[in-house]
Structure formats: C-alpha cells, structure tokens
Design an enzyme around this catalytic site. Structure first.
Site, PDB file in Angstrom:
ATOM      1  N   ASP A 379       0.845  -1.187   0.000  1.00 50.75           N
ATOM      2  CA  ASP A 379       0.000   0.000   0.000  1.00 50.75           C
ATOM      3  C   ASP A 379       0.882   1.238   0.000  1.00 50.75           C
ATOM      4  OD1 ASP A 379       1.009   0.200   2.587  1.00 50.75           O
ATOM      5  OD2 ASP A 379      -0.866  -0.408   3.553  1.00 50.75           O
ATOM      6  N   ASP A 380       0.277   2.432   0.117  1.00 48.68           N
ATOM      7  CA  ASP A 380       1.048   3.669   0.054  1.00 48.68           C
ATOM      8  C   ASP A 380       2.086   3.753   1.168  1.00 48.68           C
ATOM      9  OD1 ASP A 380      -0.302   4.457  -2.180  1.00 48.68           O
ATOM     10  OD2 ASP A 380      -1.706   5.781  -1.131  1.00 48.68           O
ATOM     11  N   CYS A 381       1.719   3.309   2.353  1.00 49.58           N
ATOM     12  CA  CYS A 381       2.677   3.330   3.472  1.00 49.58           C
ATOM     13  C   CYS A 381       3.854   2.402   3.188  1.00 49.58           C
ATOM     14  CB  CYS A 381       1.984   2.917   4.770  1.00 49.58           C
ATOM     15  SG  CYS A 381       0.817   4.144   5.399  1.00 49.58           S
ATOM     16  N   GLY A 382       3.560   1.220   2.630  1.00 53.13           N
ATOM     17  CA  GLY A 382       4.616   0.280   2.294  1.00 53.13           C
ATOM     18  C   GLY A 382       5.547   0.820   1.226  1.00 53.13           C
ATOM     19  N   GLU A 385       7.842   3.332   2.812  1.00 52.05           N
ATOM     20  CA  GLU A 385       8.874   2.646   3.596  1.00 52.05           C
ATOM     21  C   GLU A 385       9.925   2.029   2.681  1.00 52.05           C
ATOM     22  OE1 GLU A 385       9.302  -0.701   7.167  1.00 52.05           O
ATOM     23  OE2 GLU A 385       7.342  -0.300   6.255  1.00 52.05           O
TER      24      GLU A 385
END
Length: 458
Positions: A379-382, A385
């Site tokens: 996802d966007d957070c991944g 990161e």
C-alpha cells in the site's frame, strides 16, 4: 514461525540495484548479485598472523553478505585459528561457518591475496596490507608491499573489509578506479594517510573493561565482531551491556556480521550475546528503546557506543552520564560507502547536533521499486517505507566500527578521541577528522593490559 514482509526480506544491496536502475526488477537484482563472485588466496604467512587471519575471515563474512555468487578461499585451510570464531578450530572450519567455500584452485573471479602468495593472471587482484593500527589493500604487484608481524587485529578487519569493498565496486563497474588502487585506513589516526608512519600508532597495550552498546544491528554487530578479536588474555575481563528492542529479519542478514538464518525472529540482543558469550565476554541485555530516563549503576559501563539511526536516541546519548561516547552513522543511497563518527563530550552537544534531521535524501521512485511494490501488493505506506530504506553493506560497518574502537582505545594510550571522523570507502583520500576534548583527562571507564598476540608455528 515468524512471517516477514517485503521490507524485512529485501536484501539491502538488491535495493541499491533497484534504486540506481541497474536492475529493473527484484529478480534481475538477484541475478546480478548471483553473477558476482570473489576469491581470497591465503599464503603461508597466515599461519602465524592474527591480523591476516582476521582479514581473511572478515573478507569471507562481508563478501558472503554482499554477493550471491561463490566466495572461494584457496590455501592454508588447515591452519589453526589464532583468533576466536565460536565452534571452530581451523581457518577452513571458520571459512565454512561464515559461508565461504574452501577450494584448491583459483577461479577467474576478482581476487584478494593474503601474504606473499602469487596470483593468477587477473585484471583485478589486490593484496592485503596490515601495519600497526592501519590496514588496507594495494595492487597485487605493488613493490611497496610489506608484512608487519605486530599488526593489530583492527588493521586486519579494516584490510579485509576494504578489500571486499574494492572488489564489489569493481564488479559493479560504477567506479573505474575500484580494484586498481591502494586504499586503507588507520584506526589510530584516521585523518592520516594509512601508509604514513604516524598512522601505525603505538603498541597496543590496554583494552577497555566495559562497554554499553546501543543498537545491535549492522553497526552494533560489526562492533562485536571486531571486539572479539582484540587480545584479551581473559575475555571475561570485558563486561558488555547490549541494548536493542528489535528482532532479526532476513534483511539484517545482508548487513550484520553476526546474523545468520538460524537466528531469524530472535531478539538482536540475544543473537549478539550468544556470539559474545561463546568468546568469553560477560553480557547483560536491555531490551527497550534507549532514552534519557536512566542512569547506569555504579557497576555498569561508563563507555558507550551508539550505532542506531534514531534521532531521539542519538540526542539523548549524553543524558545518562557516560564517561565517553562514540556514535557512528552511515551514508544513504549511492553514498552507502560513507561513514561518520562523533564522540561526546566534545565541542558539540549530542542534544544540539541531533535536534532535527540533517540532509535527508529523497529517493526517486524507480521501475524496479514499482515491480516490487506490485508483486508484494504494497500500500502507500509500504511504498514510502520501501523508498526510504537505507542501502547498506556489512563491509562498511566493519570498517566504521573498527575506527570507533580505535577512538575508544586512544585515551587508554594517552591520546584524545577525535570529535568527529568522516569519510567514504569510495575515495582514496584519508577521512577528515577534528580533534576534540574527549580523553584529555585520564579515562575512568576502566582498562586491562592487552595480551601479546598469538603466533602460530609458521
């Protein structure tokens, strides 16, 4: 069984290849690293030299974590170990434990030579040089090669790690000078060219008796790797406190010299403690984040090393009241060869230096990142990161931690620590240094006489 996500599994040099565009997919990055091999040829001098043995073992350990191809060792595998590798009695046993292959014939891979051994006709062949506190490599045919029987193990660790760095850079082809030049560092005088007489330092006479290690990842494990080779007549004289709260992941295996697949999912403190205790050191564990809200007990270490990239932990380093602190950091992205040390107390306060991020790098999103993100359904957070992951390699950490130990040893030999040391394994120039105030008075963090180096039968 512990489950690891894509970030935890990503080899940090595969990340480099994706980031630079050298690889357009994770599979291509793995194929590139699988095409890279190295070989290390040991001459008879290794039987009698602790420094050369450390150079070889460091080279095998760091090379195995950098390349996916063969790491071959030729010669002297039956020689008894002069330095401790848990569970091993001979050089060959240690090579196999660390992931190398013992062979009888050379290959066509770039080579690192240890001792006066000859070499096959290769474009890239470097020879290890260990002199006093200074270690490095020179072109194999360099007429200036000499063997110093009194070289420290810090010199050996630096030489082995620098050699692997040069071979790896030559394989990548990004630096046309890599593998064809002389390069090294001095743990005593890092701002002095490693070949100069003043870089050799004094005879190693004293070792610390206690040390608090903050962070047992890449840099912390590199520090423990190097500590294990110091000439303690009784390893139990060294009292260690290991502080970390993370568990070991597959990505850590690509950067940390004490990390093996068998330890995946375990606390990093316990992985490092198992190695250190088998050598004979005494270890206590603190498995929580480092902060300013504690004071070491009277029987706990007054000397500290910090190898974490957390700004809050760095800013709090002086709060507990340690006698002296050495803090280390590494570069990011294509600058992953860069390193920096700071010592406290010094001209600048830790809380002032680390009050805000400095020079953070924005990583450009690449085709390789996109394919990895899609295959792992990030996802966007991944994705954020993934882009922000630091590129790293264990050979840089070994050199940096050896220089850090040099700073710890300087006050025990009548010299001040340097306030800062900065450099890069990509440059043939000596690191820049600033002399600080740490250690101008007699250190209170304890010391014990160093043992005479073990010498083999030759």
């Amino acid at each position: 069984m512990t489950e690891f996500n894509a970030i935890d599994r990503l080899h940090r040099l595969e990340k480099l290849l994706l980031q630079t565009g050298e690889a357009r997919s994770p599979e291509e990055a793995r194929r590139i690293l699988a095409s890279y091999s190295m070989q290390f040829v040991a001459g008879p001098e290794i039987k009698a030299s602790s420094a050369l043995q450390v150079a070889l073992l460091t080279a095998v350990n760091t090379a195995r974590r950098a390349v996916h191809g063969e790491v071959r060792v030729i010669g002297e595998s039956a020689s008894p170990l002069l330095v401790p590798i848990p569970g091993c009695q001979t050089v060959g046993e240690a090579v196999k434990l660390l992931g190398g292959t013992v062979a009888t014939a050379a290959s066509t891979a770039p080579a690192l030579l240890l001792g006066t051994v000859g070499h096959p006709d290769l474009r890239i062949a470097l020879r290890v040089v260990c002199r006093g506190w200074a270690g490095g490599v020179v072109p194999a045919d360099d007429a200036g090669f000499e063997l110093d029987e009194g070289a420290t193990t810090l010199a050996g660790a630096i030489a082995g790690a620098v050699g692997v760095s040069e071979l790896f850079q030559s394989l990548r082809g990004m630096n046309p000078r890599a593998g064809l030049r002389s390069l090294g560092y001095s743990a005593w005088g890092p701002g002095t060219h490693w070949m100069r007489q003043e870089a050799l330092g004094p005879q190693l006479e004293y070792l610390p008796t206690s040390l608090w290690v903050v962070g047992l990842g890449h840099l912390g494990q590199s520090l423990v790797w190097n500590l294990g080779f110091l000439p303690y007549s009784d390893p139990a004289a060294l009292k260690l406190v290991f502080q970390d709260f993370d568990r070991l992941t597959p990505a850590n295996v690509s950067t940390s010299p004490l990390a093996f697949d068998s330890g995946l999912g375990q606390m990093k403190t316990r992985v490092a403690a198992m190695w250190a205790e088998r050598i004979g050191f005494r270890v206590r564990l603190v498995e929580r984040a480092f902060a300013a809200d504690f004071t070491p007990n009277s029987d706990e270490p007054r000397l500290a090393f910090c190898g974490v990239d957390n700004l809050a932990a760095r800013a709090a380093l002086e709060a507990p009241g340690f006698e002296a602190i050495v803090e280390a950091g590494l570069g990011t992205g294509e600058e992953y060869h860069a390193f920096q040390l700071h010592t406290f107390p010094g001209p600048e306060k830790a809380a002032e230096r680390w009050v805000a991020p400095r020079g953070q790098q924005n990583t450009e999103w690449t085709e390789g990142f996109d394919r990895l993100a899609k295959s792992e359904e990030l996802d966007d957070c991944g994705k954020t990161e993934l882009a922000g992951l630091q590129v790293a390699s264990s050979y840089v950490g070994v050199v940096t931690s050896a220089l850090a130990i040099g700073q710890m040893l300087r006050p025990l030999h009548g010299a001040p620590m340097h306030a800062s040391v900065s450099g890069t394994l990509g440059s043939s120039g000596a690191p820049s240094t600033v002399i600080g105030l740490v250690g101008r008075r007699a250190p209170r963090y304890g010391n014990v006489a160093a043992a005479a180096p073990l010498v083999g039968t030759g």
